[in-house]
Scaffold this active site. Sequence first.
Site, short mmCIF file in Angstrom:
data_model
loop_
_atom_site.label_atom_id
_atom_site.label_comp_id
_atom_site.label_asym_id
_atom_site.label_seq_id
_atom_site.Cartn_x
_atom_site.Cartn_y
_atom_site.Cartn_z
N CYS A 145 3.06 -0.52 0.42
CA CYS A 145 2.87 -2.06 0.59
C CYS A 145 3.61 -2.74 1.48
CB CYS A 145 2.95 -2.88 -0.74
SG CYS A 145 4.54 -2.44 -1.42
N GLU A 188 1.81 -7.19 -8.75
CA GLU A 188 2.31 -6.93 -7.42
C GLU A 188 1.41 -6.34 -6.73
OE1 GLU A 188 5.07 -8.79 -6.21
OE2 GLU A 188 5.03 -9.38 -8.29
P1 NAP Z 1 -5.49 0.16 -7.17
O1 NAP Z 1 -6.68 0.88 -6.90
O2 NAP Z 1 -5.45 -1.10 -7.50
O3 NAP Z 1 -4.78 1.05 -8.51
C1 NAP Z 1 -3.73 0.86 -9.06
C2 NAP Z 1 -3.78 1.00 -10.58
O4 NAP Z 1 -4.57 0.19 -11.03
C3 NAP Z 1 -4.12 2.50 -10.69
O5 NAP Z 1 -3.39 3.03 -11.83
C4 NAP Z 1 -5.66 2.53 -11.06
O6 NAP Z 1 -6.03 3.30 -11.88
C5 NAP Z 1 -5.68 1.02 -12.13
N1 NAP Z 1 -7.03 0.46 -12.05
C6 NAP Z 1 -7.97 0.51 -11.25
N2 NAP Z 1 -8.97 -0.33 -11.67
C7 NAP Z 1 -8.71 -0.84 -12.70
C8 NAP Z 1 -9.10 -1.94 -13.50
N3 NAP Z 1 -10.23 -2.38 -13.57
N4 NAP Z 1 -8.16 -2.51 -14.51
C9 NAP Z 1 -6.97 -2.06 -14.71
N5 NAP Z 1 -6.45 -0.97 -13.86
C10 NAP Z 1 -7.15 -0.41 -13.08
O7 NAP Z 1 -4.15 0.24 -6.15
P2 NAP Z 1 -3.67 1.83 -5.46
O8 NAP Z 1 -4.86 2.43 -4.51
O9 NAP Z 1 -3.15 2.74 -6.36
O10 NAP Z 1 -2.42 1.45 -4.62
C11 NAP Z 1 -2.45 0.87 -3.23
C12 NAP Z 1 -2.33 -0.60 -3.60
O11 NAP Z 1 -1.21 -1.04 -4.10
C13 NAP Z 1 -2.14 -1.35 -1.95
O12 NAP Z 1 -2.87 -2.41 -1.90
C14 NAP Z 1 -0.60 -1.55 -1.91
O13 NAP Z 1 -0.53 -2.79 -1.03
C15 NAP Z 1 -0.42 -1.95 -3.32
N6 NAP Z 1 1.03 -1.89 -3.78
C16 NAP Z 1 1.85 -3.05 -3.97
C17 NAP Z 1 3.11 -3.06 -4.09
C18 NAP Z 1 3.85 -4.12 -4.23
O14 NAP Z 1 5.02 -4.07 -4.70
N7 NAP Z 1 3.55 -5.49 -3.80
C19 NAP Z 1 3.70 -1.71 -4.23
C20 NAP Z 1 3.01 -0.60 -3.97
C21 NAP Z 1 1.61 -0.56 -3.84
P3 NAP Z 1 -7.03 4.64 -11.26
O15 NAP Z 1 -6.13 5.33 -10.36
O16 NAP Z 1 -7.27 5.38 -12.46
O17 NAP Z 1 -8.16 4.06 -10.67
#
Ligand code: NAP
Length: 494
Positions: A299, A265
Amino acid sequence: MERACAQVRSQFGREYELSIGGERVRCERKIESRDPSRPREIVGVHQSATPELARQAVEAEFSFFPEWSRVPVAERVAALLRAAGILRRRKLEFDAWLVYEAGKTWIEAEADVSEGIDFCEYYAREMLRLDGPQPVVQLPGERDELVYLPLGVGVVIPPWNFPLAILVGMTVAALVAGNTVVLKPSSDTPTIGAKFAEVLREAGFPECSFCLLTGSGSVVGDVLVQHPKTRFISFTGSKEVGLRINELAAKPQPGQIWIKRVVAEMGGKDPIVVDREADLDRAVDGVLASAFGYQGQKCSACSRAIVDEAVYDEFLLRLARKVEAIRVGPADSPDNYMGPVINEGARRSILKYIEIGKQEGRLVAGGGAAEGDGYFIRPTVIADIPPEARIFQEEVFGPVLAVTKARDFDDALKLANRSEYGLTGAVYTSNREKIEQAKARFFTGNLYFNRKCTGAMVGAHPFGGFNMSGTDSKAGGPDYMLLFLQAKSIAEKL
Ligand code: NAP
């Protein structure tokens, strides 16, 4: 709530350990999580797992899977309902952790924790439904059955923006289905992950049924995703990381005997259409709450308002007046409507987008940083944004609203759909025909009428997006649990 805040503050700076195969593990490198309202304050110190520990975590969960998968569903469900009860009892404490570690205001924290409780209650009952007899046709002379089995080891990777609700929902859905889990919380909100691990243990989930693996996603993510014993990945976060996970998971590794399942997601660029036949005050309030609640870091946040030209100027006038009155400051003060953004990187990126937006349109409110030591940004509205503009197309993930003029309702729907995303959207209109048109043509996973586009309720508004917003998993809906199960068909000749 004030007492809970004081109690949580008294635990600031504590160190938390990894939990792998029931063992507590410390690492050389640490992650410090900080209060984004006062970045000098360290909320928790966490271990930064190595790739080798990530491998061990998947292997430990693989070893425990046969045992956990055989625990009767009723027992797993009972444990989950106990977890809901514990969260309910510790609700204000969890609210306070969210205020300090994620920068949520009291009311936003309360909504997040409540949603976490709802997920526990909902998935527990869903699992009972799926454990019962399924409606297959009974052929003459046969006994025909369909049963649901768990998949195996799941890697659960949540974001920081719903550090409890999303982490809880993804983790407990996998666990109650009988899977074992490697939980890797976001590095911005690891304390909330560690606190929820306490809840799972107290509720009776065995130590070995899940690993708590804090660590940088860029260090351990690939190892977790690529491990041949990983059966599925449940991810919520950015488009970039989600697509990478999807790509890596698709390639089978030596010794891997299944196709990995990916639930991803991702981001949004969510529009609200304001029609000329709308109740304008209601629309202004809905857009404001959707765009600036939790500093626009949802999001589902409204980042595009698409407004009929007949009411465009009046809408902007009323909106700007209210936006300028928004109070921004530390999240633990209930006087503030908006707290900080999550970290320095986010602050810089959002401010850069505001500068881009000023070039692309006309600034009508906000427009830069707000005062204070925290990562504070003023709620910002930029009007006259054309659909090809970057702030119309790219996810900013902060308190920045692009406003675009539409010729009529038809044009407004076309503009709303002009995005690679398709997560949430809303329409304000009193015209029934237009509502029906939007139901058919507005291409978005969650569509709302005459209400804000944030705040999906578990059970009522199953949540998930189209296009680059993700796999449309519909969290909190009747399809969700099936993503963590595989169906087996059994026929016996009588
Ligand atoms: P993110 O930077 O993609 O990080 C999400 C998770 O992925 C974190 O636990 C992060 O760990 C981990 N991660 C980072 N690099 C990775 C890799 N190469 N392989 C596997 N995991 C990895 O996103 P965010 O900044 O936390 O969240 C914001 C985003 O989430 C926005 O785009 C928002 O729209 C989206 N979101 C979507 C929904 C939905 O239901 N569609 C809901 C909420 C949020 P680290 O923190 O250690 O980097």
